[in-house]
Design a protein around this motif. Sequence first.
Motif, PDB file in Angstrom:
ATOM      1  N   GLN A   1      -3.555  23.242 -56.597  1.00 40.04           N
ATOM      2  CA  GLN A   1      -3.606  22.019 -55.718  1.00 40.04           C
ATOM      3  C   GLN A   1      -4.512  20.843 -56.177  1.00 40.04           C
ATOM      4  O   GLN A   1      -5.444  21.364 -57.081  1.00 40.04           O
ATOM      5  N   VAL A   2      -4.208  19.789 -55.674  1.00 43.41           N
ATOM      6  CA  VAL A   2      -5.607  18.896 -55.578  1.00 43.41           C
ATOM      7  C   VAL A   2      -5.522  18.404 -54.071  1.00 43.41           C
ATOM      8  O   VAL A   2      -4.739  18.612 -53.449  1.00 43.41           O
ATOM      9  N   VAL A   3      -6.695  17.934 -53.769  1.00 44.94           N
ATOM     10  CA  VAL A   3      -7.094  17.188 -52.542  1.00 44.94           C
ATOM     11  C   VAL A   3      -6.852  15.769 -52.769  1.00 44.94           C
ATOM     12  O   VAL A   3      -7.476  15.177 -53.713  1.00 44.94           O
ATOM     13  N   VAL A   4      -6.200  14.989 -51.708  1.00 45.07           N
ATOM     14  CA  VAL A   4      -5.909  13.614 -51.952  1.00 45.07           C
ATOM     15  C   VAL A   4      -6.542  12.921 -50.848  1.00 45.07           C
ATOM     16  O   VAL A   4      -6.300  13.425 -49.636  1.00 45.07           O
ATOM     17  N   ARG A   5      -7.389  11.871 -51.076  1.00 37.61           N
ATOM     18  CA  ARG A   5      -7.816  10.998 -49.960  1.00 37.61           C
ATOM     19  C   ARG A   5      -6.833  10.211 -49.547  1.00 37.61           C
ATOM     20  O   ARG A   5      -6.386   9.384 -50.304  1.00 37.61           O
TER      21      ARG A   5
ATOM     22  N   GLY B   1      -2.302   8.075 -52.187  1.00 38.63           N
ATOM     23  CA  GLY B   1      -3.963   8.060 -51.943  1.00 38.63           C
ATOM     24  C   GLY B   1      -4.566   8.177 -53.405  1.00 38.63           C
ATOM     25  O   GLY B   1      -4.049   7.925 -54.373  1.00 38.63           O
ATOM     26  N   VAL B   2      -5.856   8.864 -53.417  1.00 41.02           N
ATOM     27  CA  VAL B   2      -6.663   8.804 -54.361  1.00 41.02           C
ATOM     28  C   VAL B   2      -7.185  10.432 -54.637  1.00 41.02           C
ATOM     29  O   VAL B   2      -7.674  11.113 -53.555  1.00 41.02           O
ATOM     30  N   VAL B   3      -7.017  11.072 -55.811  1.00 42.46           N
ATOM     31  CA  VAL B   3      -7.512  12.377 -55.725  1.00 42.46           C
ATOM     32  C   VAL B   3      -8.896  12.586 -55.911  1.00 42.46           C
ATOM     33  O   VAL B   3      -9.576  11.635 -56.252  1.00 42.46           O
TER      34      VAL B   3
ATOM     35  N   CYS C   1       0.899   9.500 -55.243  1.00 42.11           N
ATOM     36  CA  CYS C   1       1.719   9.676 -54.175  1.00 42.11           C
ATOM     37  C   CYS C   1       2.598  10.898 -54.019  1.00 42.11           C
ATOM     38  O   CYS C   1       2.700  11.373 -55.096  1.00 42.11           O
ATOM     39  N   GLY C   2       3.508  11.181 -53.227  1.00 40.54           N
ATOM     40  CA  GLY C   2       4.389  12.185 -52.992  1.00 40.54           C
ATOM     41  C   GLY C   2       4.544  12.759 -51.814  1.00 40.54           C
ATOM     42  O   GLY C   2       4.415  11.960 -50.645  1.00 40.54           O
TER      43      GLY C   2
ATOM     44  N   GLU D   1      -6.879  11.944 -42.977  1.00 38.27           N
ATOM     45  CA  GLU D   1      -7.666  11.416 -43.839  1.00 38.27           C
ATOM     46  C   GLU D   1      -7.586  11.996 -45.211  1.00 38.27           C
ATOM     47  O   GLU D   1      -7.836  11.561 -46.353  1.00 38.27           O
ATOM     48  N   TYR D   2      -7.488  13.514 -45.330  1.00 40.81           N
ATOM     49  CA  TYR D   2      -7.296  14.277 -46.724  1.00 40.81           C
ATOM     50  C   TYR D   2      -5.885  15.242 -46.425  1.00 40.81           C
ATOM     51  O   TYR D   2      -5.631  15.647 -45.372  1.00 40.81           O
ATOM     52  N   VAL D   3      -5.433  15.399 -47.536  1.00 39.69           N
ATOM     53  CA  VAL D   3      -4.294  16.522 -47.597  1.00 39.69           C
ATOM     54  C   VAL D   3      -4.605  17.225 -48.911  1.00 39.69           C
ATOM     55  O   VAL D   3      -4.676  16.450 -49.951  1.00 39.69           O
ATOM     56  N   ALA D   4      -4.087  18.590 -48.897  1.00 45.11           N
ATOM     57  CA  ALA D   4      -4.001  19.376 -50.123  1.00 45.11           C
ATOM     58  C   ALA D   4      -2.456  19.615 -50.410  1.00 45.11           C
ATOM     59  O   ALA D   4      -1.660  19.773 -49.866  1.00 45.11           O
TER      60      ALA D   4
END
Length: 314
Positions: free
Chosen positions: A29-33, A79-81, A98-99, A110-113
């Motif tokens: 996964q990545v975390v996205v702001r 958002g931004v990784v 995005c996705g 504010e954040y999503v994995a």
Amino acid sequence: MRAAVVSAYGPPEVVSILDRPIPTPTSQQVVVRVSAAAVTSGDARIRGANFPDGFAIPSRLAFGLRGPRKPVLGGVFSGVVTEVGGKVDGFAVGDEVCGMTGIAMGTHAEYVAVPAKKLARKPAAVSHEDAAGLLFGGAAALSFLRAAGTGSGSTVLVNGASGAIGTIAVQLAKNLGATVTGVTSGANAELVRDLGADEVVDYTTTDIRNTAKRYDVVLETVGNLDGAAAAELLTDDGTAVLAVATLRDNVIPRKHVKAGVAPERPEDFDELLRLVADGKLRVVLDRVTDLDDIVAAHRRVDSGRKVGNIVIRC
């Protein structure tokens, strides 16, 4: 982080802004702001437990009996990784992406994995707000028009032409060379014409079910045409696709009528984003607001008067 949390099913006022831990990514996964997220009819349907006919029990089993099992709703983001899992290749901190998160939801925060395989790169020419406002309706419109075999010379009826799916479907169908009829209210008729519709039917004065015209493709995005009614509007070789369908229409086969959930494929996101970046597709946003105004955003969705999508900045 701040997040919009739904602890129980109910009206928009059940949504509260609370502090939640910033998610930690798994290895893939990545975390996205999150810069922007859509508040969709799907979010409102889950929040209010307002499921299509026949889906009340299965949906509560899937999403939660008394309230959403995933209390942070939202399935679309841009958002931004900010963090990358150890086995992720191809994405780095600082990438604009995005996705869609599917049943995992979680984007009203504010954040999503997010699994890296579900990401698309956001072109610099597309704003975060437009990216978030594009994917929910755009991915469905693209998938459903393909499923119906839409092409040059097709006649297409889009029921709900001013909604999240409809505004994109009208444009995509025109790009494919189809002749498009959009069904909407008189108040949104000019918008739908501007998007490319050759004809607009005002549902407040005309019942589309009574028309003598027949169409190669009928795209139902509202839920007021069941499979039988949609089939009556088809040419002999036409196809109807129900974006909103009852359990009966999902499980009982009907000739020339399709129903189901559109796939969330990054390659489709890429195609849609390219069209927006190239100026060939317009994203219609009802409003862009802040996370603190998410209750008002849910109210707007519930009103049934939303045009295109609603986007919140997180």
